[in-house]
Scaffold this motif. Structure first.
Motif, short mmCIF file in Angstrom:
data_model
loop_
_atom_site.label_atom_id
_atom_site.label_comp_id
_atom_site.label_asym_id
_atom_site.label_seq_id
_atom_site.Cartn_x
_atom_site.Cartn_y
_atom_site.Cartn_z
N PRO A 1 -13.64 60.52 29.65
CA PRO A 1 -13.67 61.75 30.16
C PRO A 1 -12.40 62.60 30.08
N ASP A 2 -11.28 61.60 29.76
CA ASP A 2 -10.16 62.71 29.60
C ASP A 2 -9.82 62.70 28.14
N GLY A 3 -10.76 62.40 27.34
CA GLY A 3 -10.41 62.26 25.82
C GLY A 3 -10.02 63.73 25.34
N SER A 4 -10.19 64.74 25.89
CA SER A 4 -9.67 66.08 25.11
C SER A 4 -8.29 66.18 25.39
N GLU A 5 -7.70 65.45 26.31
CA GLU A 5 -6.21 65.39 26.72
C GLU A 5 -5.44 64.74 25.48
N TYR A 6 -6.10 63.83 24.58
CA TYR A 6 -5.17 62.95 23.66
C TYR A 6 -6.06 62.87 22.32
N ILE A 7 -6.96 63.71 22.12
CA ILE A 7 -7.76 63.60 20.99
C ILE A 7 -6.84 63.98 19.80
N ASN A 8 -6.10 64.86 19.71
CA ASN A 8 -5.04 65.04 18.61
C ASN A 8 -4.27 63.72 18.30
N GLU A 9 -3.54 63.48 19.38
CA GLU A 9 -2.99 61.96 19.13
C GLU A 9 -3.50 60.96 18.63
N PHE A 10 -4.89 60.67 19.20
CA PHE A 10 -5.57 59.77 18.65
C PHE A 10 -5.98 59.74 17.22
N CYS A 11 -6.36 61.04 16.76
CA CYS A 11 -6.95 61.49 15.37
C CYS A 11 -5.77 60.98 14.46
N ASP A 12 -4.45 61.38 14.87
CA ASP A 12 -3.30 61.15 13.72
C ASP A 12 -3.11 59.61 13.73
N PHE A 13 -3.33 58.89 14.94
CA PHE A 13 -3.21 57.40 14.96
C PHE A 13 -4.49 56.56 14.25
N ALA A 14 -5.54 57.22 14.48
CA ALA A 14 -6.81 56.67 13.54
C ALA A 14 -6.61 57.01 12.18
N GLN A 15 -6.20 58.08 11.79
CA GLN A 15 -5.97 58.30 10.26
C GLN A 15 -4.98 57.43 9.74
N MET A 16 -3.80 57.20 10.32
CA MET A 16 -2.92 56.41 9.80
C MET A 16 -3.43 54.97 9.63
N GLN A 17 -4.34 54.42 10.69
CA GLN A 17 -4.82 53.04 10.72
C GLN A 17 -5.90 53.09 9.54
N LEU A 18 -6.83 53.89 9.38
CA LEU A 18 -7.77 53.93 8.51
C LEU A 18 -7.23 54.02 6.96
N GLN A 19 -6.21 54.83 6.73
CA GLN A 19 -5.64 55.05 5.44
C GLN A 19 -4.86 53.74 4.90
N ALA A 20 -4.37 53.25 5.85
CA ALA A 20 -3.50 51.90 5.65
C ALA A 20 -4.48 50.86 5.20
N CYS A 21 -5.66 50.93 5.49
CA CYS A 21 -6.63 49.78 4.84
C CYS A 21 -7.67 50.24 4.04
N ALA A 22 -7.56 51.46 3.70
CA ALA A 22 -8.73 52.34 2.88
C ALA A 22 -8.77 51.61 1.43
N SER A 23 -9.89 51.83 1.06
CA SER A 23 -10.27 51.48 -0.48
C SER A 23 -9.52 52.48 -1.29
N PRO A 24 -9.12 52.12 -2.32
CA PRO A 24 -8.23 52.82 -3.15
C PRO A 24 -8.78 53.91 -3.74
N TYR A 25 -10.05 54.24 -3.62
CA TYR A 25 -10.72 55.57 -4.00
C TYR A 25 -11.46 56.53 -2.89
N ILE A 26 -10.64 56.26 -1.41
CA ILE A 26 -11.07 56.85 -0.41
C ILE A 26 -9.73 57.70 0.31
N LYS A 27 -9.66 58.86 0.47
CA LYS A 27 -8.76 59.51 1.42
C LYS A 27 -9.28 59.88 2.65
N TRP A 28 -8.59 59.77 3.80
CA TRP A 28 -9.15 59.91 5.12
C TRP A 28 -8.54 61.33 5.69
#
Length: 112
Positions: A26-53
């Protein structure tokens, strides 16, 4: 060097995922930007070499939750599937993995 690891950045599939703030509670809008930055780092770190997130907040509901591009050109879902097939990947499986990974990343984010 494998074929996939030798792909220049402009030929990689750029996947834009728009994350709903409500997915973070319910409070997601308060930290969605920070979460997106965190998620992008996590996904890109384990991404296939043909994908950019790019993980961004989904603040405009008229935009698709997921968008695919190659060389700055939008791909249809079908074309994205064809791109993934070149690397032995299936689009439905790719999307399932993303959902599983995002669930784990949400748990990791709130557990830190």
């Amino acid at each position: 060097m494998t074929f996939a690891s030798g792909i220049p950045d402009n030929r990689k599939m750029f996947v834009i995922f728009r994350m709903e703030p409500g997915s973070l509670g319910p409070d997601g809008s308060e930290y969605i930007n920070e979460f997106c930055d965190f998620a992008q780092m996590q996904l890109q770190a384990c991404a296939s070499p043909y994908i950019k997130w790019s993980i961004v907040p989904r603040l405009d509901k008229s935009l698709a939750e997921m968008e695919f591009q190659v060389s700055s050109k939008k791909l249809t879902r079908s074309k994205a599937g064809q791109y993934l097939n070149v690397f032995g990947e299936d689009l439905d499986h790719f999307e399932e993995l993303l959902e599983d990974n995002l669930e784990a990343i949400i748990n990791q984010y709130f557990g830190r």
